[in-house]
Design a protein around this motif. Structure first.
Motif, PDB file in Angstrom:
ATOM      1  N   VAL A   1      -6.702  -5.585   2.397  1.00 24.66           N
ATOM      2  CA  VAL A   1      -5.267  -5.767   2.234  1.00 24.66           C
ATOM      3  C   VAL A   1      -4.890  -5.472   0.799  1.00 24.66           C
ATOM      4  CG1 VAL A   1      -5.097  -7.508   4.056  1.00 24.66           C
ATOM      5  CG2 VAL A   1      -5.472  -8.211   1.728  1.00 24.66           C
ATOM      6  N   CYS A   2      -3.677  -5.008   0.591  1.00 25.05           N
ATOM      7  CA  CYS A   2      -3.196  -4.831  -0.771  1.00 25.05           C
ATOM      8  C   CYS A   2      -2.974  -6.220  -1.340  1.00 25.05           C
ATOM      9  CB  CYS A   2      -1.897  -4.038  -0.785  1.00 25.05           C
ATOM     10  SG  CYS A   2      -2.156  -2.331  -0.314  1.00 25.05           S
ATOM     11  N   GLY A   3      -3.432  -6.465  -2.523  1.00 28.66           N
ATOM     12  CA  GLY A   3      -3.279  -7.766  -3.131  1.00 28.66           C
ATOM     13  C   GLY A   3      -4.397  -8.048  -4.107  1.00 28.66           C
ATOM     14  N   PRO A  45       4.160   1.389   2.693  1.00 25.88           N
ATOM     15  CA  PRO A  45       3.140   0.350   2.904  1.00 25.88           C
ATOM     16  C   PRO A  45       1.930   0.818   3.708  1.00 25.88           C
ATOM     17  CG  PRO A  45       5.304  -0.605   3.128  1.00 25.88           C
ATOM     18  CD  PRO A  45       5.505   0.892   2.982  1.00 25.88           C
ATOM     19  N   ASP A  46       2.125   1.738   4.640  1.00 27.93           N
ATOM     20  CA  ASP A  46       0.988   2.204   5.430  1.00 27.93           C
ATOM     21  C   ASP A  46       0.074   3.145   4.655  1.00 27.93           C
ATOM     22  OD1 ASP A  46       3.107   4.125   5.525  1.00 27.93           O
ATOM     23  OD2 ASP A  46       2.137   5.089   7.234  1.00 27.93           O
ATOM     24  N   CYS A  48      -0.547   2.463   1.276  1.00 26.25           N
ATOM     25  CA  CYS A  48      -1.024   1.650   0.154  1.00 26.25           C
ATOM     26  C   CYS A  48      -2.534   1.482   0.260  1.00 26.25           C
ATOM     27  CB  CYS A  48      -0.345   0.287   0.204  1.00 26.25           C
ATOM     28  SG  CYS A  48      -0.896  -0.852  -1.064  1.00 26.25           S
ATOM     29  N   GLY A  50      -5.911  -0.110   0.610  1.00 24.23           N
ATOM     30  CA  GLY A  50      -6.222  -1.409   1.180  1.00 24.23           C
ATOM     31  C   GLY A  50      -7.366  -2.135   0.515  1.00 24.23           C
ATOM     32  N   GLY A  73       1.589  -4.504  -3.007  1.00 22.30           N
ATOM     33  CA  GLY A  73       1.412  -3.295  -2.221  1.00 22.30           C
ATOM     34  C   GLY A  73       1.706  -3.439  -0.746  1.00 22.30           C
ATOM     35  N   SER A  74       1.267  -4.505  -0.139  1.00 21.78           N
ATOM     36  CA  SER A  74       1.444  -4.637   1.310  1.00 21.78           C
ATOM     37  C   SER A  74       2.890  -4.881   1.699  1.00 21.78           C
ATOM     38  CB  SER A  74       0.550  -5.744   1.856  1.00 21.78           C
ATOM     39  OG  SER A  74       0.894  -6.975   1.270  1.00 21.78           O
ATOM     40  N   THR A  75       3.695  -5.440   0.806  1.00 19.84           N
ATOM     41  CA  THR A  75       5.093  -5.711   1.142  1.00 19.84           C
ATOM     42  C   THR A  75       6.061  -4.673   0.594  1.00 19.84           C
ATOM     43  OG1 THR A  75       5.285  -7.175  -0.770  1.00 19.84           O
ATOM     44  CG2 THR A  75       4.746  -8.195   1.346  1.00 19.84           C
ATOM     45  N   GLY A  77       4.801  -1.608  -1.132  1.00 21.17           N
ATOM     46  CA  GLY A  77       4.179  -0.299  -1.299  1.00 21.17           C
ATOM     47  C   GLY A  77       3.974   0.074  -2.754  1.00 21.17           C
ATOM     48  N   SER A  79       2.111  -0.188  -6.431  1.00 14.26           N
ATOM     49  CA  SER A  79       0.876  -0.531  -7.134  1.00 14.26           C
ATOM     50  C   SER A  79       1.088  -0.228  -8.602  1.00 14.26           C
ATOM     51  CB  SER A  79      -0.298   0.306  -6.623  1.00 14.26           C
ATOM     52  OG  SER A  79      -0.542   0.052  -5.271  1.00 14.26           O
TER      53      SER A  79
END
Length: 103
Positions: A1-3, A45-46, A48, A50, A73-75, A77, A79
């Protein structure tokens, strides 16, 4: 996940270059933005990255990465990528026109 939030030092055998070769007087970049080696990259977001490995593969072709912040990133997009050399940031912005800007 992005984060992921990652802080690293320069790779072994590399020196940090602090020159600001493409700056105009007053610390401004040619596009009028304040010079920075940090770039905000806006991706859907798709698309980004992961994982740290995906982010490294995507952004390291522009230069040595000092920091990657993918917490939004996940919310959104977005970074944040910080390079050791401002020229790497400029290369990324040039190649991803419309999707990247100095931060």
């Amino acid at each position: 996940v992005c984060g992921l939030r990652v802080l690293v030092g320069p790779p072994p055998g590399h020196q940090v270059y602090s020159g600001l070769c493409s700056l105009m007087p007053g610390g401004m970049a040619a596009n009028g933005a304040t010079a920075s080696s940090t770039v905000c990259v806006q991706l859907p977001p798709d698309q980004c990255p992961g994982s740290l490995q995906q982010a490294t593969a995507l952004f390291s072709r522009f230069g040595d990465i000092a920091r990657v912040d993918m917490t939004l990133g996940s919310t959104t997009g977005r970074s944040l990528v910080t390079f050791f050399d401002i020229r790497s940031a400029e290369k990324l912005i040039s190649e991803l026109k419309g999707h990247a800007e100095m931060f």
